[in-house]
Design a protein around this motif. Structure first.
Motif, mmCIF file in Angstrom:
data_model
loop_
_atom_site.group_PDB
_atom_site.id
_atom_site.type_symbol
_atom_site.label_atom_id
_atom_site.label_comp_id
_atom_site.label_asym_id
_atom_site.label_seq_id
_atom_site.Cartn_x
_atom_site.Cartn_y
_atom_site.Cartn_z
ATOM 1 N N ALA A 148 -10.001 7.405 0.514
ATOM 2 C CA ALA A 148 -10.533 6.809 1.739
ATOM 3 C C ALA A 148 -9.428 6.080 2.500
ATOM 4 C CB ALA A 148 -11.671 5.852 1.398
ATOM 5 N N TYR A 149 -8.582 5.386 1.774
ATOM 6 C CA TYR A 149 -7.500 4.623 2.408
ATOM 7 C C TYR A 149 -6.544 5.551 3.155
ATOM 8 C CZ TYR A 149 -3.897 1.026 2.912
ATOM 9 O OH TYR A 149 -2.992 0.133 3.424
ATOM 10 N N LYS A 150 -6.136 6.626 2.507
ATOM 11 C CA LYS A 150 -5.190 7.545 3.145
ATOM 12 C C LYS A 150 -5.818 8.244 4.335
ATOM 13 C CE LYS A 150 -1.715 11.012 2.120
ATOM 14 N NZ LYS A 150 -1.016 11.796 1.076
ATOM 15 N N ARG A 151 -7.116 8.541 4.238
ATOM 16 C CA ARG A 151 -7.808 9.199 5.349
ATOM 17 C C ARG A 151 -7.829 8.307 6.588
ATOM 18 N NH1 ARG A 151 -12.094 10.059 2.820
ATOM 19 N NH2 ARG A 151 -13.436 8.403 3.668
ATOM 20 N N VAL A 152 -8.034 7.019 6.408
ATOM 21 C CA VAL A 152 -8.135 6.096 7.535
ATOM 22 C C VAL A 152 -6.760 5.627 8.013
ATOM 23 C CG1 VAL A 152 -8.961 3.815 8.264
ATOM 24 C CG2 VAL A 152 -10.442 5.312 6.912
ATOM 25 N N LEU A 179 -13.807 -3.905 -2.928
ATOM 26 C CA LEU A 179 -14.423 -3.197 -1.806
ATOM 27 C C LEU A 179 -15.518 -2.231 -2.239
ATOM 28 C CD1 LEU A 179 -11.252 -2.583 0.375
ATOM 29 C CD2 LEU A 179 -13.074 -4.243 0.752
ATOM 30 N N GLY A 180 -15.898 -2.302 -3.510
ATOM 31 C CA GLY A 180 -17.071 -1.573 -3.962
ATOM 32 C C GLY A 180 -16.850 -0.120 -4.319
ATOM 33 N N TYR A 181 -15.601 0.301 -4.519
ATOM 34 C CA TYR A 181 -15.350 1.692 -4.877
ATOM 35 C C TYR A 181 -15.469 1.881 -6.380
ATOM 36 C CZ TYR A 181 -14.031 2.804 -0.136
ATOM 37 O OH TYR A 181 -14.071 3.013 1.223
ATOM 38 N N ALA A 182 -16.116 2.984 -6.790
ATOM 39 C CA ALA A 182 -16.362 3.234 -8.208
ATOM 40 C C ALA A 182 -15.086 3.578 -8.946
ATOM 41 C CB ALA A 182 -17.377 4.367 -8.368
ATOM 42 N N SER A 183 -14.077 4.086 -8.224
ATOM 43 C CA SER A 183 -12.827 4.442 -8.875
ATOM 44 C C SER A 183 -11.659 4.193 -7.932
ATOM 45 C CB SER A 183 -12.828 5.918 -9.299
ATOM 46 O OG SER A 183 -12.777 6.764 -8.157
ATOM 47 N N GLN A 184 -10.505 4.018 -8.521
ATOM 48 C CA GLN A 184 -9.291 3.835 -7.746
ATOM 49 C C GLN A 184 -8.976 5.088 -6.937
ATOM 50 O OE1 GLN A 184 -6.021 1.978 -9.865
ATOM 51 N NE2 GLN A 184 -4.537 3.258 -8.785
ATOM 52 N N ALA A 185 -9.275 6.241 -7.491
ATOM 53 C CA ALA A 185 -9.003 7.505 -6.802
ATOM 54 C C ALA A 185 -9.839 7.633 -5.535
ATOM 55 C CB ALA A 185 -9.278 8.672 -7.745
ATOM 56 N N ALA A 186 -11.123 7.259 -5.628
ATOM 57 C CA ALA A 186 -11.996 7.341 -4.454
ATOM 58 C C ALA A 186 -11.505 6.402 -3.357
ATOM 59 C CB ALA A 186 -13.429 7.007 -4.848
ATOM 60 N N PHE A 187 -11.104 5.197 -3.757
ATOM 61 C CA PHE A 187 -10.570 4.245 -2.787
ATOM 62 C C PHE A 187 -9.295 4.789 -2.144
ATOM 63 C CE2 PHE A 187 -7.196 1.010 -2.348
ATOM 64 C CZ PHE A 187 -7.653 0.392 -1.194
ATOM 65 N N MET A 204 -10.678 -0.672 4.969
ATOM 66 C CA MET A 204 -9.289 -0.254 4.833
ATOM 67 C C MET A 204 -8.323 -1.243 5.482
ATOM 68 S SD MET A 204 -9.679 2.238 2.887
ATOM 69 C CE MET A 204 -11.278 1.620 2.335
ATOM 70 N N HIS A 205 -8.732 -1.851 6.598
ATOM 71 C CA HIS A 205 -7.881 -2.880 7.210
ATOM 72 C C HIS A 205 -7.768 -4.099 6.296
ATOM 73 C CE1 HIS A 205 -6.843 -1.065 10.989
ATOM 74 N NE2 HIS A 205 -8.102 -0.804 11.285
#
Length: 321
Positions: free
Chosen positions: A300-304, A289-297, A268-269
């Motif tokens: 994760a980004y918002k969580r961190v 960064l290896g995420y299967a979808s933009q939504a999954a990324f 995320m950084h």
């Protein structure tokens, strides 16, 4: 799996390639015999000061003081509140309330020297920038509040020629000097951070200890070189040539966080850096960064980070770092 031996300095050099200074605003400041300049706290930023002429007192928010003389360089990597004073009891005025005249791109000038004084008593070059260490962002938490380089560069060998060049540019006023000063200041700040890391980071723990651990450093280097790989604890342990359980325990003890949490935070950084300063699309960053979808990324980004990748691209995220 066999590995070539890796020196701590090799790993540190590899990881520091991600260090960037963004959104820099520089000021050339000249004063009379008395002055008090205040600098507010700016999380996520760093302050840089180069004193070309005269003397000053650097006073931290905690009351600590450092006496500066001509040629000294100061980097405040955490953006802490502080002041530069001619004397201990001189009143302080926030620098941001003082009128400045543009000198070039991202550089302005402030002159508080009274007209009755033909020559300013102090001349300094000041910068404030977003301090982005990329994959090494965790280092900023353990850096000292103020990192000082004396005018003779005795603590930071190799800086003296650059400091001398800065003095010539500050005092000469030649065409284009403001832009050249800004580039020199960027390089000097980066060298101060690098030398601090190479000298052991004043015994700081966490990431620094991991960089010097002959086992953990192998997995960290592999991770930082390929953050988009489908990393598991088993895969990281294999890079370190130790069992999963031993690796997980050692990583938690040294780093203070679980391996896969560190993987996510690193990604995320890096994503923040790519989105805000390399202008990559969210889709491209997610794929890198290896995420299967933009939504999954995005989740994760918002969580961190606490805000969406779209907010970072619009410049909103950086203001809340």
């Amino acid at each position: 799996m066999s590995h070539m031996p890796i020196r701590p300095t090799d790993l540190i050099s590899e990881l520091l390639t991600g260090m960037r200074l963004h959104g820099v605003q520089y000021r050339r400041i000249q004063t009379g015999p008395t002055f008090g300049l205040g600098f507010p706290r700016k999380p996520g930023h760093a302050y840089f000061h180069y004193l070309a002429v005269g003397t000053a007192i650097l006073r931290g928010a905690d009351g600590s003081q450092h006496r500066l003389s001509a040629g000294d360089v100061v980097l405040l990597p955490r953006g802490d509140e502080h002041a530069l004073l001619s004397g201990e009891d001189h009143p302080v005025q926030c620098l941001e309330t003082i009128d400045a005249a543009p000198l070039g791109d991202a550089v302005s000038g402030i002159d508080t020297c009274p007209s009755t004084h033909a020559v300013p008593s102090a001349v300094l070059f000041h910068g404030c920038m977003v301090f982005d260490l990329g994959g090494m962002q965790g280092l900023s938490k353990v850096m000292p509040a103020a990192m000082l380089c004396d005018g003779n560069a005795t603590q930071f060998p190799g800086l003296l020629p650059m400091v001398d060049a800065m003095k010539r540019e500050v005092c000469s006023g030649r065409i284009g000097y403001a832009g050249i000063l800004a580039r020199l200041a960027d390089a000097v700040a980066a060298m101060i951070v690098r030398d601090w890391v190479e000298r052991g980071c004043d015994g700081a723990s966490g990431l620094v200890m991991a960089l010097r651990d002959p086992r953990l450093s192998l997995s960290l280097l592999a991770l930082h070189k390929d953050p988009g790989r489908d990393w598991t604890v088993e895969a990281l342990a294999a890079e370190s040539n130790i069992s999963r359980s031993v690796f997980a325990e050692r990583f938690q003890t040294v780093m203070g966080t679980a391996p896969l949490r560190y993987v996510t935070e690193l990604r995320m950084h890096l994503a923040s850096q790519w989105l805000s300063h390399q202008n990559l699309s969210i889709e491209v960053v997610a794929e890198r960064l290896g995420y299967a979808s933009q939504a999954a990324f995005s989740r994760a980004y918002k969580r961190v980070m606490g805000y969406s990748p779209g907010a970072t691209r619009r410049g909103r995220g950086l203001a809340s770092v």
